[in-house]
Structures are given as structure tokens and as C-alpha cells.
Design a protein around this motif. Structure first.
Motif, short mmCIF file in Angstrom:
data_model
loop_
_atom_site.label_atom_id
_atom_site.label_comp_id
_atom_site.label_asym_id
_atom_site.label_seq_id
_atom_site.Cartn_x
_atom_site.Cartn_y
_atom_site.Cartn_z
N SER A 161 0.82 -1.22 0.00
CA SER A 161 0.00 0.00 0.00
C SER A 161 0.85 1.26 0.00
CB SER A 161 -0.94 0.01 1.21
OG SER A 161 -0.21 0.12 2.42
N ALA A 162 2.13 1.13 0.31
CA ALA A 162 3.01 2.30 0.35
C ALA A 162 3.10 2.99 -1.00
CB ALA A 162 4.40 1.89 0.82
N ILE A 163 2.82 2.27 -2.08
CA ILE A 163 2.94 2.89 -3.41
C ILE A 163 1.85 3.92 -3.67
CG2 ILE A 163 4.05 0.83 -4.34
CD1 ILE A 163 1.48 0.26 -5.88
N VAL A 164 0.79 3.95 -2.85
CA VAL A 164 -0.27 4.93 -3.08
C VAL A 164 0.21 6.34 -2.79
CG1 VAL A 164 -2.12 3.27 -2.64
CG2 VAL A 164 -1.26 4.67 -0.76
N SER A 165 1.38 6.46 -2.21
CA SER A 165 1.93 7.80 -1.97
C SER A 165 2.16 8.54 -3.29
CB SER A 165 3.24 7.70 -1.20
OG SER A 165 4.22 6.96 -1.91
N VAL A 166 2.28 7.79 -4.39
CA VAL A 166 2.53 8.44 -5.69
C VAL A 166 1.31 9.20 -6.18
CG1 VAL A 166 4.22 6.69 -6.33
CG2 VAL A 166 1.85 6.42 -7.07
#
Length: 219
Positions: A161-166
Motif C-alpha cells: 500500500s506504500a505505493i499509493v503515496s505516488v
């Protein structure tokens, strides 16, 4: 080493708020993935070529392309094609839910196929309708065997889920990045976020092991 964690202290509550955002995203996504994945798994074991072909194509597409690509297509392309301005949270839930469904469908399919064939034959011999047989006999046994794998999928979603920072969704990673940009120091907030991720995954792993032990003892 040029490290100063004291500057991070005032921002800790702000970063910690991202824990709920991260878990909410992962939780809703796994629910969507489980529901859709169950339907896809049933399509994969059906004798109808059209449904089986659709399920296989769906799985191939979502497993064969990067998750971040799927996320950005939903977030940037849907407004372009439809004119509907989709929120970061909804984009993330859709991307993670649809992606998770492809993996969950394989887990559930394997669980169904692992159920003793005699169960199906006995139900058919008794004249139990296919839908009732799946709901009351086959799926409960399959789910008991695949719960550890589903828990692992939830853990994976929590980390990924960390990629949603993009797309600027205010999860744990995004908040750490914001703090880093305000302090002009990125190592400390990112290291703190990494520690929180590790703690969350550790707790979820222990919960998964507890569930697995209980299931093993109930056999």
C-alpha cells in the motif's frame, strides 16, 4: 552521521495518523479482493468456456502488469476518459481490490480443488444443487485450508500500500515524505515509517500464525 531524531518528535502524531489510513486501505481492498476473487475462482472451475476464459484472462492481465501501473491508470486515465474526478482513496481501493482479486482467485481455486472429491460426489449423489453444495459444503472446507494464505495476502497488501503515496493518498508513507520535505531531512521520517510498517506486519504475522495454529488444532 548527520542524524537528529529530536526534530521528528513534533511530527510523530501526524505520521501515526497514517496507520489507520494504511490499514483501512488494505482492509477494504482485501474484502473486495475476496468477494471478486471467490466469483473468479468459481468461474475458473466451471464447465462454461466463456466464464472460464474471462476469469483466466482477468487473472493474467492483473498478475502480468505492475500494480503501480494499474493504480496510475485508474487515477489518471479514468478522469481523462469519463470526466469523473476519482479520489485518491477510491483509486487505491479499486486498484488494490482488483489486483488482489486475481491472486485471491488462485488461492480459493486451489482450496476448492484441494477438497476431497468424494465430498462433491456425495453431494451430487444426494441431489444437492450446485449452488447449495458450494456454499454449504465445499467453500467452508476450502476457506478453512486457505485462511493462512489469505492472511498472507492481507500482509502483502499492507506493505504494498506504500505505493499509493505516488497519487498523494495520505497513508503512512506519504506522511513520512511530507515530514521529510518540511524538515529537509528524509532519513529520520522514512526510517520511522519503516519501523511502523515492520511493527504492523509483525503483529499481523503473529495473528496469522495464531489463526493457523487454531485451525490445525481444530482438525
Amino acid at each position: 552521521m548527520n542524524l537528529d531524531f529530536s526534530q521528528l518528535v513534533p511530527y510523530i502524531p501526524f505520521i501515526l495518523e497514517g496507520i489507520w489510513a494504511t490499514l483501512k486501505l488494505a482492509g477494504i481492498s482485501i474484502i473486495i479482493g475476496f468477494i471478486l476473487g471467490t466469483l473468479l475462482a468459481l468461474c475458473k472451475i466451471t464447465k462454461l468456456p466463456l466464464l472460464k476464459g474471462f476469469a483466466d484472462a482477468y487473472t493474467s492481465m492483473f498478475r502480468g502488469t505492475p500494480l503501480i501501473l494499474q493504480l496510475m491508470i485508474i487515477y489518471f486515465a479514468i478522469p481523462q476518459l469519463t470526466g469523473y474526478d476519482i479520489s485518491a482513496f477510491l483509486s487505491a481501493v479499486l486498484a488494490f481490490g482488483l489486483n488482489s482479486a486475481a491472486y485471491v482467485s488462485e488461492i480459493i481455486r486451489a482450496g476448492i480443488l484441494a477438497v476431497d472429491r468424494g465430498q462433491t460426489e456425495a453431494a451430487e449423489a444426494l441431489g444437492v444443487p450446485y449452488k447449495q453444495m458450494m456454499i454449504n459444503i465445499i467453500l467452508p472446507q476450502a476457506l478453512k485450508n486457505i485462511l493462512p494464505a489469505l492472511m498472507n495476502e492481507f500482509i502483502t497488501l499492507t506493505k504494498e500500500s506504500a505505493i499509493v503515496s505516488v497519487i498523494s493518498y495520505m497513508d503512512l508513507m506519504r506522511r513520512a515524505q511530507i515530514v521529510g520535505s518540511e524538515l529537509y531531512r528524509n532519513f529520520e521520517p522514512l526510517l520511522f515509517a519503516g519501523l511502523i510498517y515492520w511493527v504492523m506486519v509483525f503483529i499481523l504475522t503473529q495473528i496469522g500464525r495464531l489463526i493457523e495454529r487454531r485451525l490445525r488444532h481444530s482438525d
